[in-house]
Write an enzyme that holds these catalytic residues in place. Structure first.
Site, PDB file in Angstrom:
ATOM      1  N   GLU A 183       0.834  -1.218   0.000  1.00 51.51           N
ATOM      2  CA  GLU A 183       0.000   0.000   0.000  1.00 51.51           C
ATOM      3  C   GLU A 183       0.861   1.257   0.000  1.00 51.51           C
ATOM      4  OE1 GLU A 183      -2.919  -0.679  -0.677  1.00 51.51           O
ATOM      5  OE2 GLU A 183      -2.892  -2.777  -0.084  1.00 51.51           O
TER       6      GLU A 183
ATOM      7  N   GLU B 284      -1.022  -2.486  -9.747  1.00 53.35           N
ATOM      8  CA  GLU B 284      -0.995  -3.652  -8.861  1.00 53.35           C
ATOM      9  C   GLU B 284       0.244  -4.516  -9.054  1.00 53.35           C
ATOM     10  OE1 GLU B 284      -2.690  -3.528  -6.456  1.00 53.35           O
ATOM     11  OE2 GLU B 284      -4.372  -2.240  -6.986  1.00 53.35           O
TER      12      GLU B 284
HETATM   13 ZN   LIG Z   1      -2.672  -2.855  -4.600  1.00 57.48          ZN
END
Ligand SMILES: [Zn+2]
Length: 736
Positions: free
Chosen positions: A352, A374
């Site tokens: 994060e 991601e």
């Molecule tokens: Zn992520």
């Protein structure tokens, strides 16, 4: 964002409100005349609701959101102002709202003139809504002013409400397309604007948002009006708000550095009574942020950092700029937290925080490029933890990503990393193991091929070029090519992200007195036996790397493989060739019997990543029908001479074999499991945890589990089963 666990599908609330005009007719006519003077274009009025992206030509440039909240109630009210830039006059604009009930809407022009409007919700899936103006809004700038109310969502999306221990909490989860549940918005990642939040909440409740709180005015009616600093440009899915009786823990500010003159205030929140479990995450945060700032050569962008444990949360965590939200299990740590769970928490935290640069500072223009977020967060979390916890054996994480991704990507139905997203309904599909783990593995492969420094230089250039903006995959490729000085890398990269599947390399090593030593590599697409995959259809440009061992030692041989078959000359006849140096390559291989036997015999001298990828390829060869069961068993036995992680991976492959055996075969397999894995269990179980390495501690429960399930451990299995029954019995008793 980490790990989609549930998808809440909620039906939208249609809103249809007709409003009285605030401006006089004369003013409206004047506006039209002025607009005509600026441009001769007819006002834009797109009749059809957009299914995917909103129409071009209207862009939000700032949001000011003033909401009145109370977690004890079922709904909230909002006053919203959205500054717009319009390329042409517009009689209608399209935006998103899924839940907000609009009671008034108007456009205010720079000269203060107002144009009344009508809001009509629920025009297409995903809350596509329209605003029709009584008179066209001229090209240029204007401000939409919207009054609305909305229910708190009860299914963990948008601004949602959950109760814990009888206390109500509010928190947000906007990604992918749920900001529209909290406020009418142009809810797409390409629209990055400053947000200014003002939040009224009951006195005594904690309130946090993306920006630092700049004032809190006690209103005298039992509420406090909290004003938050305007953010840097962020996309709607990063907007965050938290209201409720949270415990608050103040961490030490993250110290200033050469890159950043000011310390970063650090706080953490958890549901009442759980604040003390935030101490560990607060402790590790500064070190992670410091390392990532150095890597990106760019200071943490968002001024302050709040870490919020939600009372309930649909994902692992969400990287909201400056206000990261976690499920409790992904942030709270106490002395009962297992080693594996603790590692998962740190990994999620580094993921994060990595998003604060990849995803937040530089954002995909559209959801088809979500892998840029991601995959990078997945890749850099392991890299970060490897740097800040060098004893933690995090360098194996990319190999585990590799193996997990290939377990999905061998299917005929596998999708490519960069996938077209045509409708709102497609967006959620992009958050899967192909995006996260295959994407992360491919990045690791190209970083290894280019070299860490060259790859990092490309990323630093990318941050500088697109800070506070949006970038596509093509933009990233250009940054990487320019920063690394290797322009050819893009064409190779795209063969891995724009087509599905696993390259399967047939590697034949030969030594001939006349022609010398050589290695012939032929590529196809990997397919398990019986699959409908066309193994000859795709072709990759593979950044191949092999470890070649000969009389003079080890050599890494790198070559870009563009052709179906490539022959590579070797200096001398090798003892063995490991056709995936370091295990960093996203491919499987099969090799000639002599080389395969030599690799098995030298297993312990391979790196851990190589051991893991070799064992995977042996297993994959069996599944593809290229090798027999004896080869598989020999490969698994070789793995037991290797590193703990390789042993752990081999355990996962025993099921492949078992599923094909009859009862007599299964009995023999149980004998083999006992013979092969009992010595490992004895080694692990006879030592206290501190005497074992991290990977040995993580391996122990897997070996024990294997022996219980597949070995001859009837007595122990009975003991464990009785314990489970007793535990479940207590649980049911408690509930009753
Ligand atoms: Zn992520």
């Amino acid at each position: 964002m980490t790990s989609r666990l549930t998808i809440a599908l909620l039906s939208g609330v249609a809103s249809l409100v007709t409003l009285s005009a605030c401006s006089t007719p004369a003013q409206s006519e004047e506006t039209i005349t002025e607009a005509a003077a600026i441009t001769t274009d007819a006002p834009v009025l797109q009749a059809e609701a957009p299914a995917g992206q909103l129409p071009q030509g209207v862009r939000p440039t700032a949001y000011r959101l003033d909401v009145i909240t109370d977690p004890n109630k079922a709904s909230f009210t909002g006053h919203e102002e959205i500054d717009l830039a319009l390329e042409k006059p517009h009689a209608r604009i399209w935006l998103h709202a899924l839940g907000p009930v609009v009671s008034s809407v108007k456009a205010v022009l720079p000269d203060g003139m107002e144009i009344a409007a009508t809001f009509t919700g629920d025009q297409a899936d995903g809350g596509v809504s329209r605003i029709d103006f009584d008179a066209p809004v001229p090209a240029g700038t204007a401000t939409l002013v919207i009054e609305y109310s909305a229910p708190y969502n009860l299914q963990l999306a948008g601004l949602y409400k959950v109760e814990q221990a009888g206390k109500p909490y509010l928190v947000t989860q906007m990604e992918d397309i749920d900001a529209r549940r909290m406020f009418p918005s142009f809810d797409e990642p390409r629209f990055k604007t400053p947000y200014t939040l003002t939040v009224t909440a009951p006195e005594g409740m904690e309130v946090a948002a993306n920006g630092a709180e700049v004032s809190a005015a006690v209103l005298g009616d039992g509420t406090v009006r909290h004003s938050f600093a305007t953010t840097r440009p962020i996309q709607s899915y990063l907007v965050a708000l938290m209201v409720g009786p949270y415990d608050k823990m103040i961490g030490n500010p993250i110290p200033a550095t050469d890159l950043r003159a000011e310390p970063v205030p650090l706080r953490a929140f958890a549901p009442a009574g759980k604040g003390e479990k935030l101490a560990d995450i607060l402790d590790v945060t500064a070190e992670i942020v410091d390392w990532q700032e150095s890597y990106f050569d760019y200071p943490y962008p968002y001024g302050k950092l709040d870490l919020i444990a939600a009372a309930d949360f649909a994902y692992g965590a969400m990287e909201n700029a400056g206000a990261i939200v976690y499920r409790e299990a992904a942030i709270l740590i106490d002395d009962r937290t297992s080693l594996a769970r603790r590692r998962a928490i740190y990994n999620t935290h580094a993921h994060e925080l990595g998003h604060q640069w990849f995803g937040n500072l530089v954002t995909p223009a559209w959801w088809n490029d979500i892998w840029l977020n991601e995959a990078f967060a997945t890749w850099i979390s392991a890299k970060t933890m490897n740097a800040v916890d060098p004893e933690g054996e995090w360098n194996i994480a990319p190999i585990n990503s590799n193996l997990y991704a290939m377990s999905l990507d061998h299917l005929a139905s596998a999708r490519q990393i960069q996938n077209p997203i045509l409708t709102n309904g497609d967006i959620g599909d992009a958050f899967d193991g192909i995006t996260y783990q295959k994407g992360g593995s491919v990045l690791n492969m190209f970083e290894t091929f280019l070299g860490e420094d060259h790859f990092r230089d490309g990323i630093r250039l990318h941050m500088q070029r697109f800070q506070d903006g949006v970038a596509t995959t093509e933009d990233f490729m250009q940054s990487l090519a320019d920063g690394s000085g290797q322009p050819d890398i893009a064409s190779s990269f795209s063969t891995f992200i724009a087509q599905p599947g696993i390259p399967y390399l047939d590697v034949q090593v030969s030594c001939n007195a006349d022609t010398g030593a050589e290695m012939t590599v032929t590529q196809s697409r990997y397919a398990p036996l019986g699959s409908t995959i066309d193994t000859e259809a795709p072709q990759w440009k593979i950044p191949f790397a092999a470890r070649v061992h000969d009389a003079s030692g080890d050599h890494i041989m790198r070559k870009m493989l563009s052709d179906k078959t490539t022959t590579i000359a070797l200096d001398t006849c090798p003892d063995w060739v490991m056709p995936n140096a370091g295990g960093a390559g996203y491919w499987r291989f099969v090799t000639d019997a002599k080389n395969a036997a030599a690799l098995r015999a030298s297993y312990a001298s391979l790196s851990t990543g190589e051991q893991m990828m070799l064992t995977d390829s042996v297993n994959a060869g069996f599944s593809a029908g290229n090798t027999d069961a004896a080869d598989l068993l020999a490969g698994l036995e070789a793995a037991t001479t290797g590193a703990s992680q390789a042993i752990g991976n081999s355990i996962g492959m025993i099921g492949t074999l078992k599923s094909m055996l009859d009862e007599a075969g299964k009995a023999k397999l149980a004998d083999w499991v006992e013979k092969t894995y009992s010595p490992i269990w004895e080694y692990l179980s006879e030592r206290p945890a501190p005497a074992l390495s991290t990977s040995e501690q993580l391996l122990a429960p897997d070996v024990w589990d294997l022996l219980l399930e597949e070995g001859h451990r009837t007595d122990e299995r009975t003991v464990m089963a009785n314990r489970a029954k007793a535990y479940l019995g207590r649980q049911y008793t408690t509930i009753a």
